[in-house]
Design an enzyme around this catalytic site. Structure first.
Site, PDB file in Angstrom:
ATOM      1  N   GLY A  23      34.142  41.574  -9.173  1.00  8.89           N
ATOM      2  CA  GLY A  23      34.136  41.801  -7.728  1.00  8.89           C
ATOM      3  C   GLY A  23      33.254  40.775  -7.051  1.00  8.89           C
ATOM      4  CG  MET A  25      27.386  37.410  -4.967  1.00  7.99           C
ATOM      5  SD  MET A  25      26.373  36.126  -4.229  1.00  7.99           S
ATOM      6  CE  MET A  25      24.779  36.921  -4.200  1.00  7.99           C
ATOM      7  CD  GLU A  96      25.117  36.974 -11.843  1.00 10.83           C
ATOM      8  OE1 GLU A  96      26.123  36.316 -11.468  1.00 10.83           O
ATOM      9  OE2 GLU A  96      24.463  37.706 -11.076  1.00 10.83           O
ATOM     10  CD  GLN A  98      29.282  34.626 -11.987  1.00 14.83           C
ATOM     11  OE1 GLN A  98      29.654  35.658 -12.538  1.00 14.83           O
ATOM     12  NE2 GLN A  98      28.108  34.538 -11.383  1.00 14.83           N
ATOM     13  CB  CYS A 184      36.839  42.535   4.770  1.00 14.92           C
ATOM     14  SG  CYS A 184      36.938  42.031   6.499  1.00 14.92           S
TER      15      CYS A 184
HETATM   16  P1  ADP Z   1      26.435  42.681  -7.791  1.00 20.10           P
HETATM   17  O1  ADP Z   1      25.945  42.625  -9.200  1.00 20.10           O
HETATM   18  O2  ADP Z   1      27.920  42.951  -7.691  1.00 20.10           O
HETATM   19  O3  ADP Z   1      26.030  41.490  -6.974  1.00 20.10           O
HETATM   20  P2  ADP Z   1      24.435  44.751  -7.525  1.00 20.10           P
HETATM   21  O4  ADP Z   1      24.778  45.785  -8.546  1.00 20.10           O
HETATM   22  O5  ADP Z   1      23.337  43.789  -7.873  1.00 20.10           O
HETATM   23  O6  ADP Z   1      25.761  43.962  -7.093  1.00 20.10           O
HETATM   24  O7  ADP Z   1      23.992  45.440  -6.170  1.00 20.10           O
HETATM   25  C1  ADP Z   1      24.726  46.445  -5.516  1.00 20.10           C
HETATM   26  C2  ADP Z   1      23.823  47.017  -4.423  1.00 20.10           C
HETATM   27  O8  ADP Z   1      23.645  46.039  -3.404  1.00 20.10           O
HETATM   28  C3  ADP Z   1      24.354  48.191  -3.661  1.00 20.10           C
HETATM   29  O9  ADP Z   1      24.164  49.418  -4.333  1.00 20.10           O
HETATM   30  C4  ADP Z   1      23.518  48.146  -2.379  1.00 20.10           C
HETATM   31  O10 ADP Z   1      22.264  48.779  -2.571  1.00 20.10           O
HETATM   32  C5  ADP Z   1      23.225  46.665  -2.224  1.00 20.10           C
HETATM   33  N1  ADP Z   1      23.935  46.003  -1.107  1.00 20.10           N
HETATM   34  C6  ADP Z   1      23.404  45.059  -0.288  1.00 20.10           C
HETATM   35  N2  ADP Z   1      24.316  44.600   0.591  1.00 20.10           N
HETATM   36  C7  ADP Z   1      25.476  45.256   0.348  1.00 20.10           C
HETATM   37  C8  ADP Z   1      26.810  45.218   0.913  1.00 20.10           C
HETATM   38  N3  ADP Z   1      27.127  44.416   1.916  1.00 20.10           N
HETATM   39  N4  ADP Z   1      27.737  46.049   0.388  1.00 20.10           N
HETATM   40  C9  ADP Z   1      27.416  46.873  -0.625  1.00 20.10           C
HETATM   41  N5  ADP Z   1      26.198  46.955  -1.208  1.00 20.10           N
HETATM   42  C10 ADP Z   1      25.228  46.156  -0.739  1.00 20.10           C
HETATM   43 MG    MG Z   2      25.046  41.136 -10.320  1.00 22.68          MG
END
Ligand code: ADP
Ligand code: MG
Length: 192
Positions: A23, A25, A96, A98, A184
């Site tokens: 998915g 970030m 990570e 990728q 989006c």
């Molecule tokens: P990823 O590894 O996909 O980058 P993480 O697991 O590190 O995501 O972080 C997810 C968390 O980021 C969510 O639970 C929320 O607390 C925080 N967050 C910050 N900005 C957003 C956003 N725009 N949409 C959803 N979650 C967000």
């Molecule tokens: Mg991450």
């Protein structure tokens, strides 16, 4: 060896598999990886989590989510190191993904073939919404796929893309929160 003998041998061996969590970030990939690894640990399985050297944003010794959850991990330079370090491991987490090269695909396949559970999390698209290798290939060979969505910071819709908000043409710009936003399809654009 006839078919039955072959099947009998396989019956004694535990089958492995690959799970991909992908998915944009902020979509919760790392949180979901940590959740699954913690459950495996509760089940007393031997777990090991890896991340690429490029990602030393918060910690050298753990994977850390944007919501500040963390789990101990080992930082490695090449995907092949996972094979060397996973001899006794039952469940392998990779964050990570990728940032690894395409060797990661063969490494994950070899681990799953040898009976291990492999959980791989990574960005499926770069900031231009172009599929980010080796994720597409991993998605093709995985048994299980989870697509996580963030919240679009403009309109609140489910966000499948990562907007770069600072000017840079490098595919990889680690650093990172201030450089990116979840967006989006409608509110994502590619800077020239
Ligand atoms: P990823 O590894 O996909 O980058 P993480 O697991 O590190 O995501 O972080 C997810 C968390 O980021 C969510 O639970 C929320 O607390 C925080 N967050 C910050 N900005 C957003 C956003 N725009 N949409 C959803 N979650 C967000
Ligand atoms: Mg991450």
């Amino acid at each position: 060896m006839d078919m039955n003998e072959h099947l009998q041998i396989r019956t004694f061996k535990k089958t492995g598999h690959i799970e991909v969590i992908c998915g944009s970030m902020f979509s919760g990939k790392t949180e979901e990886l940590i959740r699954r690894i913690r459950r495996a640990e509760i089940a007393k399985q031997r777990v090991n989590v890896f991340k690429p050297k490029i990602d030393n944003r918060y910690s050298e010794f753990s994977i850390v989510s944007h919501s500040e959850q963390s789990f101990p991990s080992e930082m490695i330079e090449n995907a092949e190191e996972i094979l060397e370090k996973s001899f006794d491991t039952e469940v392998i987490g990779i964050d990570e993904a990728q940032f690894f090269d395409n060797n990661l695909i063969q490494v994950c396949q070899a681990l799953a073939d040898s009976g291990k559970r492999v959980i791989v999390a990574g960005l499926d698209q770069d900031y231009k919404a172009i599929p980010f290798e080796p994720m597409p290939q991993l998605l093709a060979v995985a048994e299980y796929i989870t697509k996580t969505l963030a919240v679009c910071v403009i309109c609140g819709a489910p966000a499948n893309r990562t907007q770069r908000v600072t000017k840079s043409a490098d595919r990889v710009l680690v650093g990172a929160e201030n450089h990116y936003e979840a967006r989006c399809r409608l509110h994502h654009f590619v800077q020239e």
